[in-house]
Design a protein around this motif. Structure first.
Motif, mmCIF file in Angstrom:
data_model
loop_
_atom_site.group_PDB
_atom_site.id
_atom_site.type_symbol
_atom_site.label_atom_id
_atom_site.label_comp_id
_atom_site.label_asym_id
_atom_site.label_seq_id
_atom_site.Cartn_x
_atom_site.Cartn_y
_atom_site.Cartn_z
ATOM 1 N N GLU A 265 69.363 0.512 -24.322
ATOM 2 C CA GLU A 265 70.115 0.564 -25.648
ATOM 3 C C GLU A 265 68.600 1.728 -26.552
ATOM 4 O O GLU A 265 68.837 2.565 -26.834
ATOM 5 N N LEU A 266 68.113 0.531 -26.831
ATOM 6 C CA LEU A 266 66.395 1.537 -27.875
ATOM 7 C C LEU A 266 66.162 2.624 -27.454
ATOM 8 O O LEU A 266 65.399 3.221 -27.676
ATOM 9 N N THR A 267 65.552 1.587 -25.859
ATOM 10 C CA THR A 267 64.649 2.364 -24.836
ATOM 11 C C THR A 267 65.211 4.117 -24.506
ATOM 12 O O THR A 267 64.384 5.020 -23.910
ATOM 13 N N GLN A 268 66.589 4.502 -24.181
ATOM 14 C CA GLN A 268 67.169 5.860 -24.285
ATOM 15 C C GLN A 268 66.669 6.139 -25.287
ATOM 16 O O GLN A 268 66.121 7.417 -25.202
ATOM 17 N N HIS A 269 66.191 6.085 -26.320
ATOM 18 C CA HIS A 269 66.056 7.079 -28.083
ATOM 19 C C HIS A 269 64.237 7.087 -28.557
ATOM 20 O O HIS A 269 64.681 7.760 -29.270
ATOM 21 N N HIS A 270 63.558 6.066 -27.595
ATOM 22 C CA HIS A 270 62.463 5.429 -28.332
ATOM 23 C C HIS A 270 61.451 5.240 -27.096
ATOM 24 O O HIS A 270 61.962 4.144 -26.306
ATOM 25 N N HIS A 271 60.041 5.755 -26.915
ATOM 26 C CA HIS A 271 59.125 5.944 -26.391
ATOM 27 C C HIS A 271 58.135 4.889 -26.589
ATOM 28 O O HIS A 271 57.936 5.374 -27.640
ATOM 29 N N TYR A 272 57.990 3.737 -26.003
ATOM 30 C CA TYR A 272 57.082 3.056 -26.411
ATOM 31 C C TYR A 272 55.871 2.844 -24.563
ATOM 32 O O TYR A 272 56.536 3.290 -23.714
ATOM 33 N N ASP A 273 54.557 2.239 -24.726
ATOM 34 C CA ASP A 273 53.534 2.558 -23.633
ATOM 35 C C ASP A 273 54.080 1.153 -22.992
ATOM 36 O O ASP A 273 54.183 0.865 -22.030
ATOM 37 N N GLU A 274 54.377 0.181 -24.158
ATOM 38 C CA GLU A 274 54.558 -0.782 -23.723
ATOM 39 C C GLU A 274 55.534 -2.141 -24.814
ATOM 40 O O GLU A 274 55.721 -1.687 -25.481
ATOM 41 N N ILE A 275 56.110 -2.949 -23.765
ATOM 42 C CA ILE A 275 57.166 -3.621 -24.796
ATOM 43 C C ILE A 275 56.777 -4.736 -24.510
ATOM 44 O O ILE A 275 56.998 -5.128 -23.594
ATOM 45 N N HIS A 276 57.156 -5.974 -25.726
ATOM 46 C CA HIS A 276 56.454 -7.299 -25.765
ATOM 47 C C HIS A 276 57.065 -8.375 -26.602
ATOM 48 O O HIS A 276 58.115 -7.643 -27.486
ATOM 49 N N TYR A 277 57.645 -9.023 -26.083
ATOM 50 C CA TYR A 277 58.956 -10.295 -26.039
ATOM 51 C C TYR A 277 57.731 -11.207 -26.866
ATOM 52 O O TYR A 277 56.974 -11.554 -26.383
ATOM 53 N N VAL A 278 57.593 -11.555 -28.505
ATOM 54 C CA VAL A 278 56.651 -12.854 -29.008
ATOM 55 C C VAL A 278 58.374 -13.562 -29.673
ATOM 56 O O VAL A 278 58.680 -13.265 -30.592
ATOM 57 N N SER A 279 57.319 -14.840 -29.911
ATOM 58 C CA SER A 279 57.788 -15.958 -31.116
ATOM 59 C C SER A 279 55.804 -15.542 -31.672
ATOM 60 O O SER A 279 55.469 -16.359 -31.631
ATOM 61 N N ALA A 280 56.056 -15.474 -33.317
ATOM 62 C CA ALA A 280 54.487 -15.360 -33.676
ATOM 63 C C ALA A 280 54.510 -16.756 -33.967
ATOM 64 O O ALA A 280 53.013 -17.950 -33.819
ATOM 65 N N LEU A 281 55.164 -16.823 -34.618
ATOM 66 C CA LEU A 281 55.922 -18.775 -35.039
ATOM 67 C C LEU A 281 55.928 -20.383 -33.815
ATOM 68 O O LEU A 281 54.603 -20.693 -34.397
ATOM 69 N N LYS A 282 56.459 -20.048 -32.762
ATOM 70 C CA LYS A 282 56.079 -20.500 -31.972
ATOM 71 C C LYS A 282 54.454 -19.961 -30.760
ATOM 72 O O LYS A 282 54.504 -20.995 -30.019
ATOM 73 N N GLY A 283 54.207 -18.564 -30.648
ATOM 74 C CA GLY A 283 52.533 -18.671 -30.114
ATOM 75 C C GLY A 283 53.184 -18.243 -28.877
ATOM 76 O O GLY A 283 51.833 -17.739 -28.145
ATOM 77 N N VAL B 48 56.641 -4.843 -30.528
ATOM 78 C CA VAL B 48 56.591 -6.219 -29.832
ATOM 79 C C VAL B 48 58.094 -6.626 -31.114
ATOM 80 O O VAL B 48 58.522 -6.334 -32.379
ATOM 81 N N ILE B 49 58.965 -7.425 -30.302
ATOM 82 C CA ILE B 49 60.405 -7.741 -30.256
ATOM 83 C C ILE B 49 59.464 -9.431 -30.699
ATOM 84 O O ILE B 49 59.753 -10.557 -29.682
ATOM 85 N N ASN B 50 60.111 -9.537 -32.260
ATOM 86 C CA ASN B 50 59.264 -10.963 -32.851
ATOM 87 C C ASN B 50 60.364 -11.706 -33.191
ATOM 88 O O ASN B 50 61.560 -11.187 -33.490
ATOM 89 N N LYS B 51 60.752 -12.693 -33.272
ATOM 90 C CA LYS B 51 61.419 -14.117 -33.316
ATOM 91 C C LYS B 51 62.536 -14.261 -32.561
ATOM 92 O O LYS B 51 63.400 -14.505 -32.849
ATOM 93 N N VAL B 52 62.046 -13.721 -30.592
ATOM 94 C CA VAL B 52 63.162 -14.537 -29.778
ATOM 95 C C VAL B 52 63.017 -15.864 -30.027
ATOM 96 O O VAL B 52 64.209 -15.973 -28.973
ATOM 97 N N ASP B 53 62.777 -16.379 -30.079
ATOM 98 C CA ASP B 53 62.256 -18.100 -30.558
ATOM 99 C C ASP B 53 64.240 -18.069 -30.999
ATOM 100 O O ASP B 53 65.063 -19.186 -30.752
#
Length: 310
Positions: free
Chosen positions: A152-170, A133-138
């Motif tokens: 660049e991040l996903t070249q060396h790190h494996h995740y099943d899914e990536i999500h862009y969120v703003s927890a503060l803004k919902g 979860v990539i937070n604070k995208v707002d």
């Protein structure tokens, strides 16, 4: 939804109902507690601008027609843990990711630090699926910088899914919840559909006092401050009577918490009491004391007394 105790034969609310535990993990101050509160729709975890506000594993329960997600908000995993309390928080964070159905690593948009890397290394050792979860995208006005950052991040790190969120803004929370649900096992709910945590009111009362300390004395207050509930009982008149001790390490810190003429302590108590009354849905009578115990944050026995366990 029926109470889980009604399913004595092990049957499910429906054949695809899912239930499982999800760890929200990340370095300090990436917004895990804000994310937990947004996902369960309830202000459970305390929040302040100060890193390592979360000191305990906190279970937040969200039940929907699709399933029941048991979110575990963990202390931020950090390096340079010199004091016994810091080491205890790291142990709690590592323990929380070792026995769950899914791990969500939360990072801050555009940043992946050495502490984020250390957590990822710990996650790779576990068998549970992991989402990023990539937070604070707002807060990131230039969205184009996110593309090379993630590439660049996903070249060396494996995740099943990536999500862009703003927890503060919902923002982005519905898609994240759907991704979580589909990875949980088919299982009957473990809690009633009206439950939001397994923590006691006693624990929550201590957290609400500590939150006000951190909000009102962010710069002045030392890290080694904690709250102990000495008494929590419901009186015959329906009022919850709460006696709490704020522990500090030096006499000078005690003076800061009390304030001139007791004004600071009174303001802390009034704000904490109002939060308790909203959460507990009844009147609260709160009494606060400030006491000094030198070196408590390095005393393993005191840490256990204050609930700092793995």
């Amino acid at each position: 939804m029926n109470d889980p105790l009604d399913f004595a034969d092990g049957s499910l609310p429906h054949e695809d109902f899912r239930c499982g535990t999800v760890a929200l993990a990340g370095r300090p101050n990436v917004g895990k507690s804000t994310l937990l509160n947004a996902l369960i729709g309830f202000r459970l975890s305390i929040i302040s601008p100060r890193p390592q506000t979360t000191r305990h594993r906190i279970l937040g329960i969200h039940t929907s027609d699709a399933g029941q997600i048991l979110y575990v908000d963990t202390p931020g995993l950090h390096r340079g843990a010199k004091r016994a309390m810091n080491r205890s928080l790291n142990r709690a964070a590592r323990s929380a990711i070792s026995d769950v159905d899914l791990v969500v690593q939360v990072i801050e948009a555009g940043r992946f630090t050495d502490e984020d890397e250390a957590l990822y290394t710990a996650l790779v050792e576990q068998s549970a699926p992991r989402l990023l979860v990539i937070n604070k995208v707002d807060l990131n006005k230039d969205k184009t910088v996110m593309l090379p950052f993630v590439a660049e991040l996903t070249q060396h790190h494996h995740y099943d899914e990536i999500h862009y969120v703003s927890a503060l803004k919902g923002q982005g929370l519905q898609a994240l919840e759907q991704a979580i649900i589909k990875r949980l096992p088919v299982r009957a709910p473990l809690y009633g559909d009206d439950e939001v945590t397994d923590r006691s009111e006693r624990f929550l009362a201590a957290e609400m006092v500590r939150e006000q300390l951190m909000l009102r004395l962010d710069q002045e207050l030392p890290y080694a401050t904690t709250v102990e509930i000495e008494q929590f009982e419901d009186r015959p008149d329906g009022v919850a009577e709460v006696h709490a001790v704020i522990w500090v390490e030096r006499a000078g810190q005690k003076a800061i918490v009390i304030g001139q003429g007791g004004a600071q302590l009174k303001a802390i108590g009034s704000a904490a009491r109002r939060h308790m009354e909203r959460m507990f849905e009844r009147k609260v009578f709160l009494r606060l004391w400030v006491k000094v115990r030198e070196g408590w944050a390095d005393d393993e026995n005191m840490l256990k007394k204050f609930g700092y366990t793995d």
